[in-house]
Design a protein around this motif. Sequence first.
Motif, PDB file in Angstrom:
ATOM      1  N   SER A 458       0.835  -1.210   0.000  1.00  0.00           N
ATOM      2  CA  SER A 458       0.000   0.000   0.000  1.00  0.00           C
ATOM      3  C   SER A 458       0.862   1.249   0.000  1.00  0.00           C
ATOM      4  CB  SER A 458      -0.936  -0.018   1.213  1.00  0.00           C
ATOM      5  OG  SER A 458      -1.805  -1.129   1.167  1.00  0.00           O
ATOM      6  N   ASP A 459       1.939   1.235   0.789  1.00  0.00           N
ATOM      7  CA  ASP A 459       2.830   2.398   0.820  1.00  0.00           C
ATOM      8  C   ASP A 459       3.468   2.638  -0.543  1.00  0.00           C
ATOM      9  OD1 ASP A 459       2.257   2.836   3.445  1.00  0.00           O
ATOM     10  OD2 ASP A 459       4.044   1.829   4.227  1.00  0.00           O
ATOM     11  N   LEU A 460       3.921   1.556  -1.190  1.00  0.00           N
ATOM     12  CA  LEU A 460       4.559   1.713  -2.502  1.00  0.00           C
ATOM     13  C   LEU A 460       3.562   2.210  -3.536  1.00  0.00           C
ATOM     14  CD1 LEU A 460       6.783  -1.497  -2.586  1.00  0.00           C
ATOM     15  CD2 LEU A 460       7.565   0.863  -2.387  1.00  0.00           C
ATOM     16  N   MET A 474       2.922  -3.238  -9.454  1.00  0.00           N
ATOM     17  CA  MET A 474       1.997  -4.357  -9.279  1.00  0.00           C
ATOM     18  C   MET A 474       2.684  -5.673  -9.628  1.00  0.00           C
ATOM     19  SD  MET A 474      -1.419  -2.666 -10.944  1.00  0.00           S
ATOM     20  CE  MET A 474      -2.238  -4.248 -11.097  1.00  0.00           C
ATOM     21  N   ALA A 475       3.375  -5.688 -10.746  1.00  0.00           N
ATOM     22  CA  ALA A 475       4.034  -6.927 -11.183  1.00  0.00           C
ATOM     23  C   ALA A 475       5.215  -7.275 -10.287  1.00  0.00           C
ATOM     24  CB  ALA A 475       4.486  -6.780 -12.641  1.00  0.00           C
ATOM     25  N   GLN A 476       6.009  -6.291  -9.913  1.00  0.00           N
ATOM     26  CA  GLN A 476       7.207  -6.556  -9.116  1.00  0.00           C
ATOM     27  C   GLN A 476       6.867  -7.020  -7.703  1.00  0.00           C
ATOM     28  OE1 GLN A 476       9.249  -2.834  -9.467  1.00  0.00           O
ATOM     29  NE2 GLN A 476       9.762  -3.143 -11.611  1.00  0.00           N
ATOM     30  N   MET A 477       5.701  -6.611  -7.189  1.00  0.00           N
ATOM     31  CA  MET A 477       5.303  -7.063  -5.860  1.00  0.00           C
ATOM     32  C   MET A 477       4.805  -8.507  -5.864  1.00  0.00           C
ATOM     33  SD  MET A 477       3.559  -3.763  -4.014  1.00  0.00           S
ATOM     34  CE  MET A 477       2.475  -3.384  -5.384  1.00  0.00           C
ATOM     35  N   THR A 478       4.347  -8.990  -6.997  1.00  0.00           N
ATOM     36  CA  THR A 478       3.830 -10.360  -7.061  1.00  0.00           C
ATOM     37  C   THR A 478       4.876 -11.368  -7.496  1.00  0.00           C
ATOM     38  OG1 THR A 478       3.050  -9.977  -9.334  1.00  0.00           O
ATOM     39  CG2 THR A 478       1.492  -9.573  -7.559  1.00  0.00           C
ATOM     40  N   VAL A 479       5.889 -10.936  -8.210  1.00  0.00           N
ATOM     41  CA  VAL A 479       6.935 -11.848  -8.713  1.00  0.00           C
ATOM     42  C   VAL A 479       8.234 -11.542  -7.983  1.00  0.00           C
ATOM     43  CG1 VAL A 479       8.270 -12.525 -10.747  1.00  0.00           C
ATOM     44  CG2 VAL A 479       5.841 -11.984 -10.975  1.00  0.00           C
ATOM     45  N   THR A 481       7.328 -13.242  -5.153  1.00  0.00           N
ATOM     46  CA  THR A 481       6.749 -13.504  -3.833  1.00  0.00           C
ATOM     47  C   THR A 481       5.492 -14.362  -3.916  1.00  0.00           C
ATOM     48  OG1 THR A 481       7.619 -11.379  -3.083  1.00  0.00           O
ATOM     49  CG2 THR A 481       5.924 -12.409  -1.732  1.00  0.00           C
ATOM     50  N   LEU A 482       4.599 -14.028  -4.858  1.00  0.00           N
ATOM     51  CA  LEU A 482       3.329 -14.744  -4.955  1.00  0.00           C
ATOM     52  C   LEU A 482       3.269 -15.678  -6.154  1.00  0.00           C
ATOM     53  CD1 LEU A 482       0.847 -11.811  -4.158  1.00  0.00           C
ATOM     54  CD2 LEU A 482       2.014 -13.353  -2.576  1.00  0.00           C
ATOM     55  N   ALA A 483       3.968 -15.369  -7.224  1.00  0.00           N
ATOM     56  CA  ALA A 483       3.859 -16.153  -8.461  1.00  0.00           C
ATOM     57  C   ALA A 483       5.188 -16.126  -9.189  1.00  0.00           C
ATOM     58  CB  ALA A 483       2.749 -15.596  -9.352  1.00  0.00           C
ATOM     59  N   THR A 484       5.316 -17.038 -10.158  1.00  0.00           N
ATOM     60  CA  THR A 484       6.531 -17.088 -10.976  1.00  0.00           C
ATOM     61  C   THR A 484       6.493 -16.035 -12.070  1.00  0.00           C
ATOM     62  OG1 THR A 484       6.665 -19.460 -10.548  1.00  0.00           O
ATOM     63  CG2 THR A 484       7.988 -18.600 -12.369  1.00  0.00           C
ATOM     64  N   TRP A 485       5.309 -15.752 -12.600  1.00  0.00           N
ATOM     65  CA  TRP A 485       5.183 -14.709 -13.608  1.00  0.00           C
ATOM     66  C   TRP A 485       3.861 -13.985 -13.419  1.00  0.00           C
ATOM     67  CZ3 TRP A 485       1.094 -14.910 -17.078  1.00  0.00           C
ATOM     68  CH2 TRP A 485       0.464 -16.136 -17.253  1.00  0.00           C
ATOM     69  N   CYS A 486       3.796 -12.806 -14.005  1.00  0.00           N
ATOM     70  CA  CYS A 486       2.620 -11.957 -13.829  1.00  0.00           C
ATOM     71  C   CYS A 486       2.390 -11.169 -15.111  1.00  0.00           C
ATOM     72  CB  CYS A 486       2.827 -11.000 -12.642  1.00  0.00           C
ATOM     73  SG  CYS A 486       1.608  -9.676 -12.528  1.00  0.00           S
ATOM     74  N   TYR A 502       1.519  -5.028 -19.203  1.00  0.00           N
ATOM     75  CA  TYR A 502       2.800  -5.280 -18.524  1.00  0.00           C
ATOM     76  C   TYR A 502       2.964  -6.770 -18.300  1.00  0.00           C
ATOM     77  CZ  TYR A 502       6.872  -3.961 -15.744  1.00  0.00           C
ATOM     78  OH  TYR A 502       8.151  -3.780 -15.300  1.00  0.00           O
ATOM     79  N   VAL A 503       4.192  -7.262 -18.509  1.00  0.00           N
ATOM     80  CA  VAL A 503       4.515  -8.679 -18.324  1.00  0.00           C
ATOM     81  C   VAL A 503       5.826  -8.762 -17.554  1.00  0.00           C
ATOM     82  CG1 VAL A 503       5.074 -10.866 -19.438  1.00  0.00           C
ATOM     83  CG2 VAL A 503       3.337  -9.369 -20.439  1.00  0.00           C
ATOM     84  N   LEU A 504       5.869  -9.659 -16.560  1.00  0.00           N
ATOM     85  CA  LEU A 504       7.098  -9.854 -15.785  1.00  0.00           C
ATOM     86  C   LEU A 504       7.241 -11.330 -15.443  1.00  0.00           C
ATOM     87  CD1 LEU A 504       9.500  -8.431 -14.376  1.00  0.00           C
ATOM     88  CD2 LEU A 504       8.106  -8.365 -12.297  1.00  0.00           C
ATOM     89  N   HIS A 505       8.462 -11.838 -15.567  1.00  0.00           N
ATOM     90  CA  HIS A 505       8.792 -13.211 -15.191  1.00  0.00           C
ATOM     91  C   HIS A 505      10.030 -13.159 -14.320  1.00  0.00           C
ATOM     92  CE1 HIS A 505       9.913 -17.459 -15.499  1.00  0.00           C
ATOM     93  NE2 HIS A 505       8.708 -17.711 -15.969  1.00  0.00           N
TER      94      HIS A 505
END
Length: 879
Positions: A458-460, A474-479, A481-486, A502-505
């Motif tokens: 939330s702060d970020l 959004m993507a960097q917070m989930t990959v 930590t929560l998933a392999t890709w987003c 946006y795509v991140l792996h």
Amino acid sequence: MRRTVITARAAATFEPVGRSVASARAFVRDTLQGWGLADIIDDAVVLTSELVTNAVVHAGTAAEVLCLRSDRGVRVEVADRYPERELPLQSTGRHTAHPDREGGRGLLLCGALASRWGVEYTSTHKQVWFQLDLAERPAGTRSAGPALPTDALPVADSRVRVAVVQIDRGGVIGSWNEDAQNLFGHPAGQVVGKPLTDLAAWPHTPGTGTGIAEALQLSRWEGSYGIRGTDGRVIPVYASHLRVRDAEGEPSTVLLLVRDHERAVLQATPRASADSSSASGDRGPAADPFEVFIGSPAPDDLDGLLQRTVERARDMLDGDSAYLLLATDDETELEVRASTGLPSARQRFARVPVEAGTGRYGSARMPAVHEDLTAVPGAVPLLAETGMRSVVTVPLKVEGRLTGSLGVAAEAPGRYTNEEALRLQFAADRIALAVERARLTELERLRRGSLSFLVEASDLLAGTLDRDQTLALMAQMTVPTLATWCAVFTVADQSSEPELSYVLHEDEDRIDGLKTLLNKVAPPDPVPTPGARVWSAPGDAARSAALRSSLRAIDMGDPSQLSGPGPSLATASAVGGETVVLPLVARNRVIGMLTLGKPSEEHFRQEILELAEDLSRRAALALDNARLYSERTAISQSLQRSLLPPELPEVPGVEVEVIYRAAGEGNEVGGDFYDLFPIRDRAYGFAIGDVCGTGPEAAAVTGLARHALRLLAREGFGGPAVLERLNAAILDEGARSRFLTLLYGELWPQEDGSALLKVVCAGHPLPLRLRQDGSVEPAAEPQPLLGVMDDLELYEQTVTLAPGDVLLCVTDGVTERREGSRMLGDDGLVDVLTTCTGLTAGAVAARVLRAVERFAAEPASDDMAILAMRVPEPRTPEL
């Protein structure tokens, strides 16, 4: 008898509260780790846990724990203050207490695990003690396994490399051997002195597991993680950590690393149970190996406990595989949490229903034995296509509530009967409570970690209003930590199709292939229904593309195409697991979708999906705020740009330079303004003004003044008449009007190279004239400002600029530049202008701006405009 010599002691007292049990376990574990007695830590922790529980929970008194180290082993004493309350002792008969009964369990465990134990009484205390002896081993031998046939040996590369890395107490790499360089590509000179965290890819879920910093602080640690190579790829490794001290007493950690598939080189051999070597045929339930197993893993380490459970269950029933599932909160589904002998990477966190069919064999709530799975296809979905033929499953229950299921399977049919089911059920009953405690501890850690993760997220997200940066966050917070890709899809409006934004792996080399794949499949439907839903399109498309690529290579007859995984196969592996979509809903509208994926048929655990759902709600609002801010900023900037004059005309025979700075973030136009425009042939109008205040209100008066000046001047009005009519227009604005200082003039370039100017200075800082000899003087006299009085009597003054002369016009943002009590002022501006003799108009304006910026360290708080006009000197003809 040989006299026992005490070589070390440690003591602690614990209050009569539930959390003291965990504190006592940690105290004993840390003490024995510090003494280097890792082989008996597990048994000592379990016995201490039970005895302290009796004292602080059942007896309701404080517990005193004393650890004594000797040359034979360790003695642990647990004392409480209720001597009149005796613990029930195990009877001398063969009958064993019921496993669900609380009373006497601690002493039963002492009888099963301890070398010696006893109960002692004093006038004020009751003390239970146990002794754990160290095993006598031949020098140089820690453990040994049986001789294996060649085909059963672990597979390794032609040359096994063991990287040796030493980390100091601050987590910084101190040494890096040649094998480490060969394995990961980094020369020692490039990594020594850098933190290990720059290279390590540590698998971590918020609130659970051990982080890299904690692992480096433990006396011993083994496990898997990744090291980033020079190409950015993560190389899976198996590591063995050992905490040591150097000659100066400084602690450091030695890391031995091998490729993960070569883990057998470093992995410690599991310690056999105390009675595994006995082969008595008349063994009651109390002698079952699981009676020793119950306390072997740390009770607060759920993954370690579950993995040890399935390994012991498999060994106990001589099976080929085993698995353990935990029940969800509503007891409708079971989630795979540990397995051995099965493709665990594919099955982990997969879910199966508790009631898979009718009858006792279709329910996980009852024990079941399947003699041949080929006769009942689909009876155990987890074992489909694994080669297992027979299986026995039993439930894990706590107080009558289903908490999980334990199964052991074999490749041969007919291996298991009801006798094995009873043995496995007895073991499951003994470990169910420990598993449930560890599971609740993990859930509490996950909740705490989730809250911390969401607060940080939330702060970020609140720290930016930029749309692209919000998508990246959004993507960097989930990959990872929560998933392999987003992937993030955005929806512009209700009539628009979702767009891949946006795509991140976690592996950067996979991003391009993943983006190409997602662009080829139809995006998920923007459904506002809350919660995660499975999206199979990426996995299906990736597998189809990989199959076509393989068939094409076969048809081409090119063996090189099959020597390694190509881009299609790599992408298929990257998205081959579970893929879920979460809607991004803000202000009752779907503005996008957050897509999370796992590789190689992995599944998401429910706690992670719930955390992702919380994150998606926060991210949706942040993304919508960024969208609204971007739209309003674009509108504001468009309107502001319309108030700025178009490209300035070129005035023959006169150099003109303008510098403009509007105060306030995001403002392109403020209360200061300038203009230069043609009136008629060889006649030009120029103006520089300052509206009271800044921001949009001042910009509105700016637009009125600039357009009125052009219109009136081109209608043929002289300077005084133009300003008098502008004054009337400002007063007509009523309460919205603001007073205005304005310098307006008309410029006529002359044939002799000079320039004639007629100027009116209505309350504005006076224009300054710089002559060729370096003298500076005002070029006009002050007159009343605009927007205050109805009747103004203004007059214009004539100024002639000779070749080499400069006319400098500024707003009060220049002269009123402050630092504390100091102000640049008119005299300071004159001093700066005096140094500008011989400079071009652009150089004069730049020097004035630099002087203003250097006058104070703080940014300017007022709008600022600088207008410099210079008549160039005639060029000397070349000889």
